[in-house]
Write a protein that holds these residues in place. Structure first.
Motif, PDB file in Angstrom:
ATOM      1  N   THR A   1       0.852  -1.201   0.000  1.00 19.69           N
ATOM      2  CA  THR A   1       0.000   0.000   0.000  1.00 19.69           C
ATOM      3  C   THR A   1       0.887   1.250   0.000  1.00 19.69           C
ATOM      4  OG1 THR A   1      -1.393  -1.379   1.405  1.00 19.69           O
ATOM      5  CG2 THR A   1      -2.135   0.870   1.042  1.00 19.69           C
TER       6      THR A   1
ATOM      7  N   HIS B   1       2.971 -17.576   9.200  1.00 19.07           N
ATOM      8  CA  HIS B   1       3.542 -16.221   9.102  1.00 19.07           C
ATOM      9  C   HIS B   1       5.064 -16.274   9.108  1.00 19.07           C
ATOM     10  CE1 HIS B   1      -0.549 -15.179  10.375  1.00 19.07           C
ATOM     11  NE2 HIS B   1      -0.334 -14.039   9.771  1.00 19.07           N
TER      12      HIS B   1
ATOM     13  N   PHE C   1       6.340 -11.649   3.408  1.00 19.22           N
ATOM     14  CA  PHE C   1       5.410 -12.402   2.553  1.00 19.22           C
ATOM     15  C   PHE C   1       5.098 -11.536   1.333  1.00 19.22           C
ATOM     16  CE2 PHE C   1       1.423 -10.123   3.180  1.00 19.22           C
ATOM     17  CZ  PHE C   1       1.616  -9.437   4.360  1.00 19.22           C
TER      18      PHE C   1
ATOM     19  N   LEU D   1     -11.020 -16.563  -9.327  1.00 18.36           N
ATOM     20  CA  LEU D   1     -10.160 -17.506  -8.596  1.00 18.36           C
ATOM     21  C   LEU D   1     -10.951 -18.760  -8.269  1.00 18.36           C
ATOM     22  CD1 LEU D   1      -8.604 -15.066  -5.985  1.00 18.36           C
ATOM     23  CD2 LEU D   1      -7.420 -16.116  -7.888  1.00 18.36           C
TER      24      LEU D   1
ATOM     25  N   TYR E   1      -6.071   3.505   7.108  1.00 19.30           N
ATOM     26  CA  TYR E   1      -6.089   4.260   5.846  1.00 19.30           C
ATOM     27  C   TYR E   1      -7.356   4.032   5.027  1.00 19.30           C
ATOM     28  CZ  TYR E   1      -3.835  -0.269   5.273  1.00 19.30           C
ATOM     29  OH  TYR E   1      -3.541  -1.610   5.371  1.00 19.30           O
ATOM     30  N   THR E   2      -8.261   3.186   5.546  1.00 17.31           N
ATOM     31  CA  THR E   2      -9.513   2.981   4.785  1.00 17.31           C
ATOM     32  C   THR E   2     -10.706   3.117   5.731  1.00 17.31           C
ATOM     33  OG1 THR E   2      -9.284   0.615   5.198  1.00 17.31           O
ATOM     34  CG2 THR E   2      -8.583   1.408   3.040  1.00 17.31           C
TER      35      THR E   2
ATOM     36  N   VAL F   1     -13.052 -18.988   5.515  1.00 24.00           N
ATOM     37  CA  VAL F   1     -11.622 -18.635   5.608  1.00 24.00           C
ATOM     38  C   VAL F   1     -11.448 -17.163   5.275  1.00 24.00           C
ATOM     39  CG1 VAL F   1      -9.341 -19.042   4.604  1.00 24.00           C
ATOM     40  CG2 VAL F   1     -10.913 -20.953   4.883  1.00 24.00           C
ATOM     41  N   GLU F   2     -10.643 -16.450   6.094  1.00 19.79           N
ATOM     42  CA  GLU F   2     -10.379 -15.031   5.780  1.00 19.79           C
ATOM     43  C   GLU F   2      -9.446 -14.994   4.574  1.00 19.79           C
ATOM     44  OE1 GLU F   2      -8.105 -11.009   7.344  1.00 19.79           O
ATOM     45  OE2 GLU F   2      -8.200 -12.785   8.662  1.00 19.79           O
ATOM     46  N   ILE F   3      -9.909 -14.401   3.487  1.00 23.10           N
ATOM     47  CA  ILE F   3      -9.086 -14.427   2.266  1.00 23.10           C
ATOM     48  C   ILE F   3      -8.617 -13.031   1.878  1.00 23.10           C
ATOM     49  CG2 ILE F   3     -10.086 -16.538   1.338  1.00 23.10           C
ATOM     50  CD1 ILE F   3     -11.806 -14.761  -0.490  1.00 23.10           C
TER      51      ILE F   3
ATOM     52  N   ASN G   1      -8.435  -8.424   2.868  1.00 17.51           N
ATOM     53  CA  ASN G   1      -8.895  -7.221   3.565  1.00 17.51           C
ATOM     54  C   ASN G   1      -9.143  -6.155   2.511  1.00 17.51           C
ATOM     55  OD1 ASN G   1      -8.774  -4.714   5.064  1.00 17.51           O
ATOM     56  ND2 ASN G   1      -8.203  -6.024   6.779  1.00 17.51           N
ATOM     57  N   SER G   2      -9.963  -5.163   2.809  1.00 17.07           N
ATOM     58  CA  SER G   2     -10.302  -4.178   1.774  1.00 17.07           C
ATOM     59  C   SER G   2     -10.877  -2.923   2.393  1.00 17.07           C
ATOM     60  CB  SER G   2     -11.375  -4.791   0.864  1.00 17.07           C
ATOM     61  OG  SER G   2     -12.559  -4.988   1.659  1.00 17.07           O
TER      62      SER G   2
ATOM     63  N   TRP H   1      -8.121  -3.404  -2.135  1.00 16.46           N
ATOM     64  CA  TRP H   1      -8.151  -4.632  -1.341  1.00 16.46           C
ATOM     65  C   TRP H   1      -6.799  -5.294  -1.401  1.00 16.46           C
ATOM     66  CZ3 TRP H   1      -9.805  -4.196  -6.280  1.00 16.46           C
ATOM     67  CH2 TRP H   1      -9.400  -5.171  -7.205  1.00 16.46           C
TER      68      TRP H   1
ATOM     69  N   ARG I   1      -0.784 -17.550   1.226  1.00 16.87           N
ATOM     70  CA  ARG I   1      -1.923 -18.340   1.727  1.00 16.87           C
ATOM     71  C   ARG I   1      -2.582 -19.131   0.599  1.00 16.87           C
ATOM     72  NH1 ARG I   1      -2.270 -20.364   5.005  1.00 16.87           N
ATOM     73  NH2 ARG I   1      -4.352 -20.258   5.889  1.00 16.87           N
TER      74      ARG I   1
ATOM     75  N   ILE J   1      -2.677 -23.243   0.141  1.00 12.97           N
ATOM     76  CA  ILE J   1      -3.924 -24.027   0.011  1.00 12.97           C
ATOM     77  C   ILE J   1      -3.894 -24.827  -1.278  1.00 12.97           C
ATOM     78  CG2 ILE J   1      -6.391 -23.784  -0.425  1.00 12.97           C
ATOM     79  CD1 ILE J   1      -6.427 -21.603   1.666  1.00 12.97           C
TER      80      ILE J   1
ATOM     81  N   LEU K   1      -5.477 -21.905 -10.186  1.00 10.22           N
ATOM     82  CA  LEU K   1      -6.449 -21.256  -9.321  1.00 10.22           C
ATOM     83  C   LEU K   1      -7.810 -21.568  -9.921  1.00 10.22           C
ATOM     84  CD1 LEU K   1      -4.632 -17.905  -8.599  1.00 10.22           C
ATOM     85  CD2 LEU K   1      -5.493 -19.512  -6.912  1.00 10.22           C
TER      86      LEU K   1
HETATM   87  O1  FB9 Z   1      -4.414 -13.736   2.156  1.00  8.30           O
HETATM   88  C1  FB9 Z   1      -5.124 -13.999   3.078  1.00  8.30           C
HETATM   89  N1  FB9 Z   1      -5.914 -15.092   3.125  1.00  8.30           N
HETATM   90  C2  FB9 Z   1      -6.130 -15.949   2.041  1.00  8.30           C
HETATM   91  C3  FB9 Z   1      -6.121 -15.507   0.741  1.00  8.30           C
HETATM   92  C4  FB9 Z   1      -6.418 -16.411  -0.302  1.00  8.30           C
HETATM   93  C5  FB9 Z   1      -6.647 -17.738  -0.005  1.00  8.30           C
HETATM   94  O2  FB9 Z   1      -6.859 -18.707  -0.967  1.00  8.30           O
HETATM   95  C6  FB9 Z   1      -7.451 -18.400  -2.180  1.00  8.30           C
HETATM   96  C7  FB9 Z   1      -7.225 -19.639  -3.068  1.00  8.30           C
HETATM   97  C8  FB9 Z   1      -7.701 -18.526  -3.400  1.00  8.30           C
HETATM   98  C9  FB9 Z   1      -6.643 -18.181   1.290  1.00  8.30           C
HETATM   99  C10 FB9 Z   1      -6.370 -17.294   2.332  1.00  8.30           C
HETATM  100  N2  FB9 Z   1      -5.203 -13.143   4.185  1.00  8.30           N
HETATM  101  C11 FB9 Z   1      -4.511 -11.910   4.144  1.00  8.30           C
HETATM  102  C12 FB9 Z   1      -6.052 -13.485   5.326  1.00  8.30           C
HETATM  103  C13 FB9 Z   1      -5.319 -14.150   6.430  1.00  8.30           C
HETATM  104  O3  FB9 Z   1      -4.483 -15.145   5.940  1.00  8.30           O
HETATM  105  C14 FB9 Z   1      -4.510 -13.217   7.359  1.00  8.30           C
HETATM  106  O4  FB9 Z   1      -4.358 -13.950   8.543  1.00  8.30           O
HETATM  107  C15 FB9 Z   1      -3.112 -12.930   6.948  1.00  8.30           C
HETATM  108  N3  FB9 Z   1      -3.057 -11.840   6.093  1.00  8.30           N
HETATM  109  C16 FB9 Z   1      -1.780 -11.221   5.852  1.00  8.30           C
HETATM  110  C17 FB9 Z   1      -1.343 -10.147   6.750  1.00  8.30           C
HETATM  111  O5  FB9 Z   1      -0.915 -10.809   7.923  1.00  8.30           O
HETATM  112  C18 FB9 Z   1      -0.481  -9.941   8.800  1.00  8.30           C
HETATM  113  C19 FB9 Z   1      -3.181 -12.062   4.667  1.00  8.30           C
HETATM  114  C20 FB9 Z   1      -2.201 -10.930   4.496  1.00  8.30           C
HETATM  115  C21 FB9 Z   1      -2.817  -9.626   4.165  1.00  8.30           C
HETATM  116  C22 FB9 Z   1      -3.715  -8.976   4.953  1.00  8.30           C
HETATM  117  C23 FB9 Z   1      -4.243  -7.753   4.545  1.00  8.30           C
HETATM  118  C24 FB9 Z   1      -3.882  -7.192   3.349  1.00  8.30           C
HETATM  119  C25 FB9 Z   1      -2.959  -7.861   2.554  1.00  8.30           C
HETATM  120  C26 FB9 Z   1      -2.421  -9.080   2.960  1.00  8.30           C
HETATM  121  C27 FB9 Z   1      -4.443  -5.965   2.907  1.00  8.30           C
HETATM  122  C28 FB9 Z   1      -4.932  -4.971   2.567  1.00  8.30           C
HETATM  123  C29 FB9 Z   1      -5.540  -3.772   2.106  1.00  8.30           C
HETATM  124  C30 FB9 Z   1      -6.705  -3.338   2.693  1.00  8.30           C
HETATM  125  C31 FB9 Z   1      -7.278  -2.200   2.220  1.00  8.30           C
HETATM  126  C32 FB9 Z   1      -6.710  -1.457   1.191  1.00  8.30           C
HETATM  127  C33 FB9 Z   1      -5.537  -1.906   0.626  1.00  8.30           C
HETATM  128  C34 FB9 Z   1      -4.948  -3.059   1.086  1.00  8.30           C
END
Ligand code: FB9
Length: 449
Positions: free
Chosen positions: A281, A317, A321, A349, A363-364, A381-383, A385-386, A408, A414, A418, A446
């Motif tokens: 970001t 973690h 990453f 996906l 920031y959002t 599952v948390e996939i 953020n946005s 987002w 992650r 998977i 995917l």
């Molecule tokens: O990727 C994550 N989860 C995820 C994603 C895809 C998936 O499989 C799919 C097959 C298709 C499975 C899981 N996450 C975000 C969710 C969690 O894993 C979380 O525990 C870990 N997060 C990371 C940060 O950890 C500290 C993943 C990472 C993350 C989190 C937030 C953002 C980016 C990466 C963001 C943002 C954002 C928000 C608003 C505006 C701009 C950017």
């Protein structure tokens, strides 16, 4: 043609057999070892038939045994035969060995123990003419070259058969790390959706672009060294756009654009500190600032690159990453647009069932965590953020106030874990990765989520 070969082929022209290659070697004044390779090659090309020759003198029967078997008696007047015919199973055994018949290890061991046989070192070969015998072997060549044609001696050359069943030499080829394969698939999705990649080749970022420009207050917990890697060398940034810095200072301290700001004393030296970027970001803030310096054009940007967080390393973690980020900057965008774009993004996906949970990012506002139902794991599952970037971030840049930006983010590790069924991130990324994972990993598409 070697001397040894000539000697053998010429001898066999007028003799049916070379009975003992050892004696033959001595007779032609060659080392047996020299002869041996030639014999093997001539045998291989069927010019001769070579048979291993076992050494003799293994049939000596021990008198003690005869006595023990009661066949003889040794008295004062010498040896007396006590039986007419002896069922000499030992002799049979020895014959069977001689005829290279299978004899049990037990018998061998027993005969050895009784010194009736001993391990003979192999002595040599007996040679006879083979089906392809010829007095002078044609030189076997593999390729018909221009020189051979010019010399015209192709007539007396033998061309080696092409072994069409020969396996090809394994080609060394580079293998994409699974992360790069999944990265490419995300990249294709963004490009298909008309997004442009942001330049992410700057791991070191100033706290200004990584935090302050994103309206993240200087006392925010993420800004201390427990979460962020601060640089010791080249620890501060050299230049920032001064006019814009003033705007950011002002919005942090006293707000504006309808915001009351954070009301704290904003420090330039804090903003100058260089860090390893904690999110891509930081690149989005730079690109939006640059966009604001031009007459406004809607933009769709994406980034996929490394980010660094000084976090506890665990199964999912690491201290770094890959963050995937998408943003759309246009007039009058709403939260509905964000949800719509997220649905079409994740649909590509193969993820259809989405749920949005209100969340908080500095920031959002509003912000949403994105969840999807994972059929395999039978859970939500948390996939990602946005959210919608705050006016306190966008307006100091100079973007028109009817322009909003939806964005987002998610990680690359992650989904890759998977898709490849890897449950410990350390097996996917880092010095512990076993290269087989890299070399032998299939393409996981995917959409098979
Ligand atoms: O990727 C994550 N989860 C995820 C994603 C895809 C998936 O499989 C799919 C097959 C298709 C499975 C899981 N996450 C975000 C969710 C969690 O894993 C979380 O525990 C870990 N997060 C990371 C940060 O950890 C500290 C993943 C990472 C993350 C989190 C937030 C953002 C980016 C990466 C963001 C943002 C954002 C928000 C608003 C505006 C701009 C950017």
């Amino acid at each position: 043609m070697s001397e040894a070969e000539d000697a053998i082929l010429q001898f066999l022209q007028s003799n049916n057999e070379i009975a003992d290659s050892q004696q033959f070697a001595t007779s032609v004044g060659l080392q047996h070892a020299e002869l041996e390779n030639v014999i093997k090659s001539l045998h291989g090309f069927q010019l001769v038939v070579a048979q291993r020759k076992l050494g003799d003198g293994i049939f000596k029967i021990g008198s003690a045994q005869a006595r023990k078997n009661g066949w003889i008696d040794i008295g004062k007047n010498g040896v007396v035969r006590k039986v007419e015919h002896v069922e000499d199973c030992v002799k049979d055994l020895l014959n069977r060995i001689k005829n290279k018949e299978v004899v049990s290890d037990g018998d061998i061991a027993d005969l050895k123990k009784r010194k009736l046989i001993d391990k003979l070192t192999w002595k040599g070969y007996s040679l006879t003419r083979g089906p392809k015998y010829t007095i002078k072997r044609k030189k076997v060549v593999t390729d018909l070259t221009r020189e051979i044609l010019q010399r015209g001696d192709w007539k007396d050359l033998e061309f080696k058969e092409y072994n069409l069943n020969a396996g090809a030499r394994p080609i060394e080829y580079g293998c994409d790390h699974p992360l790069l394969k999944v990265r490419e698939q995300f990249q294709n999705i963004f490009l298909q959706m008309g997004f442009v990649e942001m330049p992410t080749n700057k791991f070191v970022e100033s706290s200004f672009w990584n935090f302050d420009a994103l309206f993240q207050p200087q006392q925010h917990p993420a800004r201390d060294s427990h979460d962020t890697f601060f640089l010791r060398a080249c620890s501060t940034t050299r230049q920032l756009p001064e006019y814009y810095v003033e705007k950011v200072k002002h919005v942090h301290e006293s707000g504006g654009y309808g915001s009351k700001g954070y009301g704290y004393k904003w420090k330039r030296e804090e903003a100058n500190k260089n860090v390893l970027r904690t999110h891509t970001t930081a690149v989005s803030s730079r690109m939006l600032y640059l966009l604001a310096q031009e007459p406004f054009q809607p933009r769709k940007y994406y980034s996929i690159d490394r980010v660094f967080r000084n976090e506890a390393v665990d199964r999912t973690h690491l201290a770094e990453f890959h963050q995937i980020e998408g943003l759309i900057c246009d007039r009058g965008l709403t939260l509905g647009d964000l949800k719509g774009v997220l649905r079409s993004f994740f649909a590509r996906l193969g993820i259809s069932k989405l749920r949005f949970k209100p969340a908080y990012n500095p920031y959002t506002e509003p912000s949403m965590e994105i969840f999807s139902y994972h059929e395999g794991l039978k859970k939500w599952v948390e996939i990602g953020n946005s959210g919608m970037f705050r006016p306190e971030m966008l307006l100091p840049m100079g973007l028109p106030d009817d322009v909003s930006v939806i964005a987002w983010g998610l990680s690359l590790e992650r989904p890759t874990m998977i898709l490849y069924g890897i449950d410990n991130i350390r097996d996917l990324f880092g010095h512990k990765v076993d290269m087989n994972l890299i070399e032998k990993n299939p393409i996981c598409r995917l959409g098979m989520y």
